[in-house]
Motif scaffolding. Structure first.
Motif, PDB file in Angstrom:
ATOM      1  N   GLN A 225       0.855  -1.180   0.000  1.00 12.38           N
ATOM      2  CA  GLN A 225       0.000   0.000   0.000  1.00 12.38           C
ATOM      3  C   GLN A 225       0.898   1.240   0.000  1.00 12.38           C
ATOM      4  OE1 GLN A 225      -3.575  -0.029   0.007  1.00 12.38           O
ATOM      5  NE2 GLN A 225      -3.089  -2.151  -0.527  1.00 12.38           N
TER       6      GLN A 225
ATOM      7  N   ARG B 255      -3.942   7.348  -1.968  1.00  9.19           N
ATOM      8  CA  ARG B 255      -5.238   7.418  -2.649  1.00  9.19           C
ATOM      9  C   ARG B 255      -6.242   8.248  -1.847  1.00  9.19           C
ATOM     10  NH1 ARG B 255      -6.401   1.514  -1.312  1.00  9.19           N
ATOM     11  NH2 ARG B 255      -7.960   1.600   0.344  1.00  9.19           N
ATOM     12  N   ASP B 256      -6.091   8.270  -0.521  1.00  5.37           N
ATOM     13  CA  ASP B 256      -6.963   9.108   0.312  1.00  5.37           C
ATOM     14  C   ASP B 256      -6.807  10.578  -0.080  1.00  5.37           C
ATOM     15  OD1 ASP B 256      -7.703   6.850   1.740  1.00  5.37           O
ATOM     16  OD2 ASP B 256      -6.252   7.210   3.355  1.00  5.37           O
TER      17      ASP B 256
ATOM     18  N   PHE C 298      -5.640  11.771  -2.990  1.00  3.71           N
ATOM     19  CA  PHE C 298      -6.144  11.975  -4.351  1.00  3.71           C
ATOM     20  C   PHE C 298      -7.670  12.065  -4.375  1.00  3.71           C
ATOM     21  CE2 PHE C 298      -2.307   9.911  -6.716  1.00  3.71           C
ATOM     22  CZ  PHE C 298      -1.527  11.004  -6.369  1.00  3.71           C
ATOM     23  N   GLU C 299      -8.314  11.217  -3.576  1.00  3.36           N
ATOM     24  CA  GLU C 299      -9.779  11.216  -3.545  1.00  3.36           C
ATOM     25  C   GLU C 299     -10.333  12.474  -2.880  1.00  3.36           C
ATOM     26  OE1 GLU C 299     -10.886   7.597  -1.640  1.00  3.36           O
ATOM     27  OE2 GLU C 299     -10.468   6.331  -3.399  1.00  3.36           O
TER      28      GLU C 299
ATOM     29  N   LYS D  89       3.413   1.737  -8.475  1.00  3.05           N
ATOM     30  CA  LYS D  89       2.101   1.899  -7.847  1.00  3.05           C
ATOM     31  C   LYS D  89       1.700   3.373  -7.729  1.00  3.05           C
ATOM     32  CE  LYS D  89       1.479  -2.472  -5.480  1.00  3.05           C
ATOM     33  NZ  LYS D  89       0.192  -2.716  -6.164  1.00  3.05           N
TER      34      LYS D  89
ATOM     35  N   LEU E  15      -1.655   4.984  -9.459  1.00  2.00           N
ATOM     36  CA  LEU E  15      -2.633   5.813  -8.752  1.00  2.00           C
ATOM     37  C   LEU E  15      -2.823   7.161  -9.439  1.00  2.00           C
ATOM     38  CD1 LEU E  15      -1.581   5.071  -5.060  1.00  2.00           C
ATOM     39  CD2 LEU E  15      -3.815   4.573  -6.070  1.00  2.00           C
TER      40      LEU E  15
ATOM     41  N   LYS F  68      -4.930   6.421 -12.431  1.00  2.62           N
ATOM     42  CA  LYS F  68      -6.291   6.043 -12.034  1.00  2.62           C
ATOM     43  C   LYS F  68      -7.128   7.259 -11.679  1.00  2.62           C
ATOM     44  CE  LYS F  68      -8.872   3.418  -8.538  1.00  2.62           C
ATOM     45  NZ  LYS F  68      -8.776   2.509  -7.363  1.00  2.62           N
ATOM     46  N   TYR F  69      -6.525   8.220 -10.982  1.00  4.34           N
ATOM     47  CA  TYR F  69      -7.262   9.410 -10.546  1.00  4.34           C
ATOM     48  C   TYR F  69      -7.093  10.588 -11.510  1.00  4.34           C
ATOM     49  CZ  TYR F  69      -8.291   6.973  -6.227  1.00  4.34           C
ATOM     50  OH  TYR F  69      -8.768   6.060  -5.303  1.00  4.34           O
TER      51      TYR F  69
END
Length: 294
Positions: free
Chosen positions: A57, A113-114, A116-117, A138, A142, A145-146
């Protein structure tokens, strides 16, 4: 292609106000609370650091070992994300002498990712802290993906890491590594810089003079003071910053926490300032009419 056209083609965002570790002097570093505070304040960019856990992660944390930030003497890479301890409630501010920040309820080590979201429109400056191919891959995944290739810059002082980042995803802008900064200075002082293409889009360098504020003045030898003065004289050059700016390369100075240093950086032509105290920098910029160039 004109310089002005080159500027607009290469730049997807312009950052004047950059929050170091989210603003480590006002909230616990690299926490969601710090990032939210900075974004709510109107920061142009979040600066953060990434590592990889045992279960692969991507987490936001500066140190490879958890001892300083959590009190637990263990490497992040040896623990699964669910096993990571919370940050200590009080952490030292690295770039402010004898300064500590006490946090509130949010002391969790977040996932990349937190961030980015939570902040889909905020540029993020990612320091890849270790030379790990999986981490680099990774992070790139990410970013893709975002849909953040136009809102992200990544790299490290290590030239090897920057090369791997660029190879993994050349669409994500990279920082100058330490090796490349030295090469850049060599080209600048020999007059060859205008004729050499540069793949990097961001020069992120310290202001050497701040070292005298971080150390006990009585503890610095005369030779150390001379080295600091020489490094500051060679690095902090308006002509260099103006040349890079004209080529669409942003110049960020770190980590500045005093108004006199904010003023000096902007007077030298730096694009942006990285700080542990985003409120102080915003107040300074507001008073002096300094705003985002976009």
């Amino acid at each position: 292609m004109t310089k002005q056209t080159d500027w607009r083609c290469r730049k997807s965002f312009i950052s004047r106000h950059i929050s170091h570790r989210g603003g480590a002097g006002e909230n616990l570093e690299n926490t969601m609370a710090a990032f939210k505070h900075a974004v709510d304040l109107g920061t142009d960019m979040l600066e953060l650091d990434c590592h990889l856990t045992k279960d692969e992660q991507v987490v936001v944390s500066h140190d490879a070992n958890l001892k300083r930030s959590t009190g637990i003497d263990a490497p992040i890479c040896d623990m699964a994300y669910a096993e990571l301890p919370p940050y200590l409630c009080k952490l030292g501010v690295t770039f402010q002498r004898e300064c500590f920040c006490e946090g509130g309820e949010d002391n969790r080590i977040p996932l990349l990712r937190d961030v980015f979201e939570a902040f889909p429109a905020t540029p993020v400056n990612i320091d890849i802290k270790v030379n790990n191919d999986t981490l680099i891959k990774k992070v790139s995944e990410l970013v893709v993906k975002y849909d953040r290739e136009h809102l992200t810059v990544w790299g490290n002082a290590s030239n090897q890491i920057v090369k791997k980042c660029h190879k993994e995803n050349p669409r994500i802008p990279v920082l100058f590594s330490l090796t490349r900064v030295l090469q850049l200075l060599g080209l600048f002082y020999t007059g060859l810089l205008p004729f050499i293409p540069l793949k990097e889009q961001f020069l992120e360098i310290p202001m050497p003079s701040i070292i005298t504020k971080l150390k006990d003045p009585k503890g610095l030898t005369r030779s150390q003071r001379l080295i600091i003065w020489l490094a500051d004289t060679l690095l902090m050059r308006k002509a260099l910053f103006d040349h890079l700016t004209a080529r669409g390369i942003q110049v960020y100075i770190w980590v500045l926490n005093d108004e006199e240093d904010f003023q000096r950086a902007f007077d030298l032509g730096a694009t942006g300032v990285m700080t542990d105290f985003p409120t102080k920098l915003k107040d300074f910029m507001d008073r002096h009419g300094i705003s985002n160039l976009q």
